[in-house]
Design an enzyme around this catalytic site. Structure first.
Site, PDB file in Angstrom:
ATOM      1  CB  SER A 270      28.805  19.380  80.107  1.00 37.05           C
ATOM      2  OG  SER A 270      27.735  18.547  80.489  1.00 37.05           O
ATOM      3  CG  ASP A 281      40.533   8.861  82.530  1.00 41.13           C
ATOM      4  OD1 ASP A 281      41.451   9.680  82.714  1.00 41.13           O
ATOM      5  OD2 ASP A 281      39.416   8.950  83.079  1.00 41.13           O
ATOM      6  CE  LYS A 295      26.907  21.225  83.776  1.00 40.52           C
ATOM      7  NZ  LYS A 295      26.477  19.827  83.817  1.00 40.52           N
TER       8      LYS A 295
END
Length: 311
Positions: A270, A281, A295
């Site tokens: 989460s 990223d 998740k």
């Protein structure tokens, strides 16, 4: 129309549910508690049919969840865990009622206020241990290697649960911060931890998100943007009934572009995955460990009229 047909189906389903509940109440061998049948049976099973993460909290469990989000609860101050069909003490927190009463890791919780704990799961045992601050609870436990049941009476207290329980310098210019969960205090606790290590002197940081199962999205965003450039995307989500929402870093980072290593494992989920993913990223951190939980859903709590809620 399709909407009218759908509404008719829902009404038929409610009618069938009412008929089944009425038959059960009239004919089941034992007396039926309608509240338990709905709270512990019908509603949870309905949500389980949607996805693995949707949940229902009755008024008591909802308050427990809110305590976790606040980072503080009233109880005796210890972790418990299942072992061989029993509930054992994981660790009492220092300077808490459980610690002062002499409870130690490995002690088996046999009874609470005279009520046997055998057959109960850890959540049910924890609910018996928790209660209003200042109230008394008697804990009966057995210690391996020592005969007999030991009973101690303790006074429940307000127990802080920091989401950043550990932070220190691995060496003079490399910091280590463990984030255990994302509650209402996580951003503040992270700021304090970095300030205590004199962040401006750091040449590297290890951010430990292992076994962090997430929590508040807002705090995951806060932690992410602390290490990102202003305007960089952290996460986005959309749903059938909502437009896409994109969360971007609203402030620049501290200006100290030290390298970051993020530690994760299969229980990192989460909000923890949001932080790790955002830093990865944007090439802001190296991620090490094992594949995370996976998740991909963001949930919202919807309070209901009787102090229960669903997400």
């Amino acid at each position: 129309t399709a909407a009218a047909a759908s509404e008719a189906d829902v009404k038929d389903s409610f009618k069938q549910f009412s008929e089944v509940l009425s038959i059960v109440e009239d004919n089941f061998a034992d007396e039926v508690e309608p509240e338990a049948a709905v709270y512990q049976g019908a509603i949870p099973r309905m949500l389980m049919a949607l996805d693995p993460h949707s949940s229902f909290w009755d008024p008591e469990s909802f308050e427990r969840m809110r305590e976790d989000q606040r980072g503080r609860y009233a109880g005796v101050g210890m972790t418990i865990q299942p072992r061989n069909g029993q509930t054992v003490v994981g660790a009492p927190f220092p300077h808490t009622p459980a610690y002062r009463a002499g409870l130690r890791p490995g002690d088996v919780i046999v009874e609470v206020d005279g009520k046997p704990m055998e057959g109960l799961n850890t959540t049910e045992v924890a609910n018996n241990l928790r209660g209003p601050e200042g109230t008394e609870v008697e804990i009966g436990y057995e210690r391996p290697g020592r005969e007999g049941l030991v009973k101690v009476k303790v006074i429940r207290a307000s127990i802080p649960r920091p989401s950043v329980p550990v932070s220190f310098k691995l060496r003079s210019d490399v910091g280590f911060v463990k984030i255990e969960s994302f509650n209402e205090n996580t951003g503040k606790e992270l700021d304090e931890a970095l300030e205590a290590m004199d962040e401006s002197t750091l040449k590297g940081l290890v951010l430990d998100l292992r076994s962090n199962r997430g929590g508040l999205l807002s705090q995951g965003v806060y932690v992410s943007e602390k290490f990102l450039e202003k305007g960089q995307t952290i996460v986005s989500h959309h749903g059938r009934a909502s437009t896409e929402r994109v969360y971007k870093a609203q402030k620049s980072d501290s200006g100290t572009r030290y390298p970051i290593v993020v530690m994760v494992n299969c229980e990192s989920a989460s909000a923890a995955e949001i932080v790790a993913g955002a830093l990865q990223d944007h090439d802001r951190a190296l991620i090490i460990g094992t594949p995370t939980f996976g998740k991909g859903l963001v949930q919202t709590v919807f309070p209901l009229g009787n102090r229960s809620s669903t997400s």
